[in-house]
Design a protein around this motif. Structure first.
Motif, mmCIF file in Angstrom:
data_model
loop_
_atom_site.group_PDB
_atom_site.id
_atom_site.type_symbol
_atom_site.label_atom_id
_atom_site.label_comp_id
_atom_site.label_asym_id
_atom_site.label_seq_id
_atom_site.Cartn_x
_atom_site.Cartn_y
_atom_site.Cartn_z
ATOM 1 N N THR A 46 9.484 14.992 -12.889
ATOM 2 C CA THR A 46 10.648 15.628 -11.931
ATOM 3 C C THR A 46 9.789 16.500 -10.914
ATOM 4 O O THR A 46 10.158 16.382 -9.567
ATOM 5 N N ALA A 47 8.853 17.242 -11.232
ATOM 6 C CA ALA A 47 8.030 17.885 -10.217
ATOM 7 C C ALA A 47 7.173 17.171 -9.336
ATOM 8 O O ALA A 47 7.359 17.213 -8.322
ATOM 9 N N ALA A 48 6.910 15.799 -9.969
ATOM 10 C CA ALA A 48 6.248 14.768 -8.919
ATOM 11 C C ALA A 48 7.179 14.411 -7.982
ATOM 12 O O ALA A 48 6.998 14.184 -6.638
ATOM 13 N N VAL A 49 8.500 14.054 -8.351
ATOM 14 C CA VAL A 49 9.341 13.604 -7.428
ATOM 15 C C VAL A 49 9.917 14.662 -6.254
ATOM 16 O O VAL A 49 9.761 14.213 -5.077
ATOM 17 N N GLU A 50 9.841 15.861 -6.768
ATOM 18 C CA GLU A 50 10.303 16.839 -5.738
ATOM 19 C C GLU A 50 8.979 16.972 -4.985
ATOM 20 O O GLU A 50 9.388 17.226 -3.523
ATOM 21 N N ALA A 51 7.667 16.938 -5.096
ATOM 22 C CA ALA A 51 6.620 17.166 -4.466
ATOM 23 C C ALA A 51 6.595 15.876 -3.378
ATOM 24 O O ALA A 51 6.457 16.179 -1.993
ATOM 25 N N LEU A 52 6.827 14.844 -3.929
ATOM 26 C CA LEU A 52 6.810 13.838 -3.060
ATOM 27 C C LEU A 52 7.876 13.777 -1.991
ATOM 28 O O LEU A 52 7.719 13.609 -0.502
ATOM 29 N N LEU A 53 9.269 14.254 -2.369
ATOM 30 C CA LEU A 53 10.201 14.345 -1.397
ATOM 31 C C LEU A 53 9.949 15.390 -0.171
ATOM 32 O O LEU A 53 10.161 15.184 0.856
ATOM 33 N N ILE A 54 9.230 16.557 -0.753
ATOM 34 C CA ILE A 54 9.039 17.482 0.403
ATOM 35 C C ILE A 54 8.060 16.909 1.448
ATOM 36 O O ILE A 54 8.077 17.265 2.540
ATOM 37 N N VAL A 55 7.080 16.530 1.001
ATOM 38 C CA VAL A 55 5.986 15.796 1.759
ATOM 39 C C VAL A 55 6.982 14.478 2.796
ATOM 40 O O VAL A 55 6.484 14.904 4.095
ATOM 41 N N TRP A 56 7.521 13.748 2.265
ATOM 42 C CA TRP A 56 8.395 12.895 2.958
ATOM 43 C C TRP A 56 9.107 13.343 4.006
ATOM 44 O O TRP A 56 9.156 13.047 5.193
ATOM 45 N N LEU A 57 9.695 14.315 3.608
ATOM 46 C CA LEU A 57 10.667 15.364 4.500
ATOM 47 C C LEU A 57 10.085 15.711 5.797
ATOM 48 O O LEU A 57 10.424 15.695 6.767
ATOM 49 N N ALA A 58 8.852 16.036 5.474
ATOM 50 C CA ALA A 58 7.772 16.911 6.387
ATOM 51 C C ALA A 58 7.270 15.953 7.293
ATOM 52 O O ALA A 58 6.781 16.265 8.582
ATOM 53 N N ALA A 59 7.328 14.578 6.962
ATOM 54 C CA ALA A 59 6.624 13.565 7.817
ATOM 55 C C ALA A 59 7.448 13.284 9.285
ATOM 56 O O ALA A 59 6.768 12.373 9.820
ATOM 57 N N GLY A 60 8.778 13.763 9.143
ATOM 58 C CA GLY A 60 9.551 12.855 10.225
ATOM 59 C C GLY A 60 10.687 13.820 10.562
ATOM 60 O O GLY A 60 10.909 15.032 9.854
ATOM 61 N N ALA A 61 11.473 13.258 11.501
ATOM 62 C CA ALA A 61 12.904 14.105 11.582
ATOM 63 C C ALA A 61 13.992 13.563 10.565
ATOM 64 O O ALA A 61 14.658 12.477 10.581
ATOM 65 N N ARG A 62 13.923 14.173 9.418
ATOM 66 C CA ARG A 62 14.612 13.771 8.216
ATOM 67 C C ARG A 62 15.203 14.818 7.539
ATOM 68 O O ARG A 62 14.743 15.990 7.470
ATOM 69 N N GLY A 110 0.628 -1.012 0.196
ATOM 70 C CA GLY A 110 0.128 0.000 -0.023
ATOM 71 C C GLY A 110 0.848 1.473 0.061
ATOM 72 O O GLY A 110 0.410 2.003 -0.736
ATOM 73 N N ARG A 111 1.918 1.149 0.838
ATOM 74 C CA ARG A 111 2.742 2.567 0.778
ATOM 75 C C ARG A 111 3.348 2.874 -0.508
ATOM 76 O O ARG A 111 3.357 3.928 -1.094
ATOM 77 N N ILE A 112 3.820 1.696 -1.151
ATOM 78 C CA ILE A 112 4.560 1.760 -2.400
ATOM 79 C C ILE A 112 3.596 2.097 -3.597
ATOM 80 O O ILE A 112 3.948 3.225 -4.317
ATOM 81 N N THR A 113 2.520 1.678 -3.582
ATOM 82 C CA THR A 113 1.560 2.228 -4.617
ATOM 83 C C THR A 113 1.085 3.354 -4.399
ATOM 84 O O THR A 113 0.678 4.269 -5.121
ATOM 85 N N ASN A 114 1.002 3.926 -3.205
ATOM 86 C CA ASN A 114 0.778 5.503 -2.965
ATOM 87 C C ASN A 114 1.783 6.223 -3.280
ATOM 88 O O ASN A 114 1.412 7.257 -4.180
ATOM 89 N N TRP A 115 2.842 5.848 -3.032
ATOM 90 C CA TRP A 115 4.141 6.531 -3.783
ATOM 91 C C TRP A 115 4.183 6.754 -5.235
ATOM 92 O O TRP A 115 4.470 7.707 -6.034
ATOM 93 N N LEU A 116 3.915 5.456 -5.865
ATOM 94 C CA LEU A 116 3.674 5.343 -7.228
ATOM 95 C C LEU A 116 2.666 6.262 -7.827
ATOM 96 O O LEU A 116 2.773 6.815 -8.776
ATOM 97 N N ALA A 117 1.633 6.304 -7.259
ATOM 98 C CA ALA A 117 0.447 7.168 -7.671
ATOM 99 C C ALA A 117 0.663 8.573 -7.563
ATOM 100 O O ALA A 117 0.475 9.574 -8.729
ATOM 101 N N ALA A 118 1.392 9.024 -6.592
ATOM 102 C CA ALA A 118 1.990 10.472 -6.537
ATOM 103 C C ALA A 118 2.997 10.641 -7.580
ATOM 104 O O ALA A 118 3.248 11.818 -8.139
#
Length: 223
Positions: free
Chosen positions: A183-199, A125-133
């Motif tokens: 590329t824009a989708a990767v950047e957006a995913l990374l920003i969300v991922w970084l904001a979700a924890g101490a990363r 589920g986690r992987i397919t959510n990222w794939l959708a993003a």
């Protein structure tokens, strides 16, 4: 999606002090200090050949440091051990490689190693959510990994790293083979991922506009 710095965990994650790198008689950088706190998106700025990739590989302890000290969450590399350090300080090469089998098999494979077993394990589920993003269907998981394009390999490498929730993500031209929309989708995913924890993340990019879009601050490498 914009980040919200006030909501991020700003605790210090990675500290490097007094780093130096020589190639033969050539000094690439010396007395280099670097600190990463939660939510940091650091862009490395330097001419080609200045040792940007070498710095990322040194931070991941894939190349031995010539001088300087490191700590991750206040602990030296020896306290973590190399396998654990490299799991927590994850380096994504510009030209990643894949093993045989499907994309899913490549994502599942690293969970066999002991330093990975403390996580939650493989999550479809986690992987397919990222794939959708990223604008990809779940069928991407069934692709033959050895037949992926350069851009698809970069997406595989990104997913392979994110699933282990590293503390620091070291990105070496992570979108060099991708089109603008992905590329824009990767950047957006990374920003969300970084904001979700101490990363935190460190980015190398030949695209100055990408550095401006993604990085919250920059570091210029100098001898």
């Amino acid at each position: 999606m914009p980040s919200h710095p006030a909501a991020l965990d700003r605790s210090l994650l990675l500290r490097a002090h007094g780093l130096q790198r020589r190639l033969g008689d050539r000094l690439l950088w010396s007395q280099l200090d670097l600190e990463l706190a939660g939510g940091d998106r650091l862009g490395l700025v330097a001419p080609s050949g200045a040792g940007k990739t070498l710095l990322l590989r040194t931070l991941a302890l894939l190349d031995p440091p010539q001088a300087g000290t490191f700590s991750l969450l206040g602990r030296a590399p020896a306290a973590w051990g190399l396998p654990r350090w490299r799991a927590m300080v994850s380096y994504l090469a510009q030209r990643p490689v894949a093993g045989g089998g499907t994309v899913e098999a490549n994502l599942r494979a690293p969970w066999r190693f002991r330093e990975r077993r403390g996580g939650d394990g493989w999550s479809y589920g986690r992987i397919t959510n990222w794939l959708a993003a990223l604008g990809r269907e779940p069928s991407f998981l069934s692709y033959d990994a050895e037949r992926l394009s350069g851009g698809e390999l970069q997406l595989l490498a990104l997913l392979r790293a994110l699933q282990f929730d590293p503390t620091v993500l070291l990105l070496d031209e992570p979108t060099a083979s991708l089109d603008g929309a992905t590329t824009a989708a990767v950047e957006a995913l990374l920003i969300v991922w970084l904001a979700a924890g101490a990363r935190a993340a460190v980015l190398i990019s030949h695209d100055g506009e990408q550095i401006q879009r993604f990085a919250s601050r920059t570091l210029e490498l100098q001898p």
